[in-house]
Scaffold this active site. Structure first.
Site, PDB file in Angstrom:
ATOM      1  N   LYS A 167     -45.762  40.026  10.010  1.00  8.34           N
ATOM      2  CA  LYS A 167     -46.033  41.829  10.556  1.00  8.34           C
ATOM      3  C   LYS A 167     -45.302  42.561   9.670  1.00  8.34           C
ATOM      4  CE  LYS A 167     -41.506  43.221  13.221  1.00  8.34           C
ATOM      5  NZ  LYS A 167     -40.479  42.024  11.886  1.00  8.34           N
ATOM      6  N   LYS A 207     -45.455  28.364  10.003  1.00  9.54           N
ATOM      7  CA  LYS A 207     -44.809  29.487  10.501  1.00  9.54           C
ATOM      8  C   LYS A 207     -45.191  28.941  11.736  1.00  9.54           C
ATOM      9  CE  LYS A 207     -44.291  34.467  11.535  1.00  9.54           C
ATOM     10  NZ  LYS A 207     -43.979  34.553  10.527  1.00  9.54           N
ATOM     11  N   GLY A 266     -38.480  41.556  16.580  1.00  7.21           N
ATOM     12  CA  GLY A 266     -38.633  41.474  18.746  1.00  7.21           C
ATOM     13  C   GLY A 266     -37.623  41.646  19.400  1.00  7.21           C
ATOM     14  N   ASN A 267     -36.022  42.249  18.983  1.00  8.67           N
ATOM     15  CA  ASN A 267     -35.866  42.768  19.632  1.00  8.67           C
ATOM     16  C   ASN A 267     -35.770  44.113  20.648  1.00  8.67           C
ATOM     17  OD1 ASN A 267     -34.592  43.549  17.061  1.00  8.67           O
ATOM     18  ND2 ASN A 267     -33.015  44.469  17.530  1.00  8.67           N
TER      19      ASN A 267
END
Lengths: 318, 318
Positions: free
Chosen positions: A216, A132, A14-15
């Site tokens: 992912k 999740k 994500g970063n």
């Protein structure tokens, strides 16, 4: 200097896509993706063939939030369709950022995004135990009301708020396997299986999207096995995997045999929601014959491929 | 029966994706796309290689509306990013519906969606005259307020309400040209350039998305030229193009030479927002050497390719 041509599947955290805690605007995403793409273009310049997967948690979360605010006026889409939208959103911005970085370096390689569906088993035990978290946090009464109205499952999070949870089944294979291999063989930088891919089940020979999210990193490992990658590179916010994380005995790991990784994972050394699936993905790839998997920070990507940055997982620590 | 192998670029109109006036739910879209995909699979069964483009007006309109309702909480994305999201949304549902239709017929061909950017000229005169309505209708005071806050341009529509209008520049070529050709050559059903493609301009050798909408039929014509299609097939809600539309002298057209089509277009026979760009797309394809372009209704697709349904435009009406 001559570098042997390598093929790497890169999983972007994500970063790499937008700053944690940011607003999630397109400007913010473009800025993060510009930095990310510079790192990736550096790898292309050194002859690495790239297949890139990426997370979509914050992005799909914002799409779900938009849907909710507009729900009285526009029918919300199910999770699988939201996942496909986020592949379009992130894939587009990522392809554009990579292309620009490649052009700035005078390289002729170009990027593309192939919308990807991942087949999961409809009897995966994950469907009986949703884990999740997706979308926004709610105080308990709101979560109860939404659960009642929609049938969605909510769980309490460490911050005492409630979030919707969906199943996270294991990725088995890709619907778009043949075209994926074709565009990768052709030498393009291929963005695929964003957000873990849109999960679908085979039902009487037809495909049907399911309300789930595939991890992912596990999807990236499947992708790396499919394309016979030399390397699975999981880029995240930390420089190395640690054992004893958060204790005074914390110790960074530089190299692990797959058996050691399995033992540490079984011993609960890696948190389920964060480092756990990354280690599992590395184990998956190396167990399937993959030469090596590396978990490293984004700025250390080049050093992770050609040097010693990050935590490397290999078949035997010889 | 032996059909010569043909390659067709198909442009799907809005009615092929969801029922006009419907709620726009995923269920509605899946039902429309199931019917559409049966027609398309029928063409594949007869040996037609398909490249499919589609409209996205209602879908991107709903995404814009969701963004607006959530604007205080989630930063709205610019038009180019919304277009990419809609390619993900419609592309995913379309690929899944086509795959299912192909599987029901026992065919081994499979579909995929390639996210597509289309390059436009930053100096296209369309940028000085926005014409394409996007998103919801507003009463005048709301439109004025939003225009003031965002700088968006609004115009009054025939129903006396106001809508945002954006430029509709001409499509020049595709960023993803090479991979598009590769996956088409490989024999897959390729969904590409949805919503006319995400419009981008080249700026100092880099690509930059622009707040515009490219006409999907004109983009389909460019695509047909690129892939050397035998046929550009524009599927819409009417069976044939008419001259004298809406008058007592209305007459359906079955076959037109490109010069006649040009004359009728110049004479204002075809309304700007609907049939005009479709005729223009046919002229574009045939002028660039394309053998024939057909405008027909969705159920008549097979008859349009192999028989005489619809309105056919060819180089000379010999």
């Amino acid at each position: 200097m001559s570098d042997a041509p390598l093929r790497a599947v890169v999983a972007l955290g994500g970063n790499a896509i937008s700053p944690p805690g940011g607003s999630g605007s397109a400007e913010e995403m473009r800025a993060s993706l510009r930095t990310t793409s510079e790192c990736l273009a550096g790898l292309v310049e050194r002859g690495v063939g790239l297949v890139i997967s990426h997370g979509n948690g914050p992005q799909v979360g914002r799409i779900l939030l938009q849907q909710e605010y507009a729900a009285e006026h526009v029918p919300p889409m199910p999770m699988d369709v939201c996942g496909a939208e986020s592949q379009g959103q992130v894939g587009y911005l990522l392809v554009q950022a990579i292309d620009s970085a490649l052009r700035r370096r005078g390289l002729s390689t170009r990027a593309l995004c192939l919308l990807t569906q991942v087949i999961v088993n409809g009897r995966d035990p994950a469907f009986r135990r949703p884990t999740k978290p997706v979308g926004p946090s709610y105080p308990r009464p709101d979560a109860q009301r939404i659960a009642h109205e929609t049938g969605h499952v909510f769980k309490i999070m460490p911050d005492k708020k409630w979030r919707r949870v969906v199943p996270s089944p294991k990725p088995l294979r890709f619907v778009e396997e043949a075209p994926l291999l074709q565009v990768i063989e052709a030498g393009h930088v291929v963005v695929a299986a964003g957000g873990g891919g849109v999960p679908v089940v085979e039902h009487r020979k037809e495909l049907r999207g399911v309300e789930a999210v595939v991890d992912k990193d596990l999807t990236a490992a499947r992708l790396a096995t499919l394309v016979h990658a030399d390397l699975l590179l999981i880029l995240t916010a930390v420089e190395r995997v640690q054992v004893g994380y958060g204790t005074s005995q914390a110790r960074p790991l530089t190299r692990l045999a797959v058996d050691e990784a399995r033992s540490l994972l079984a011993a609960g050394e890696f948190p389920e929601g964060s480092m756990g699936p990354k280690i599992e993905a590395c184990i998956d790839f190396v167990s399937a014959g993959g030469p090596r998997a590396v978990i490293a920070s984004l700025p250390a990507a080049e050093e992770a491929v050609f040097g010693t940055a990050g935590t490397t997982i290999v078949a035997t620590d010889g």
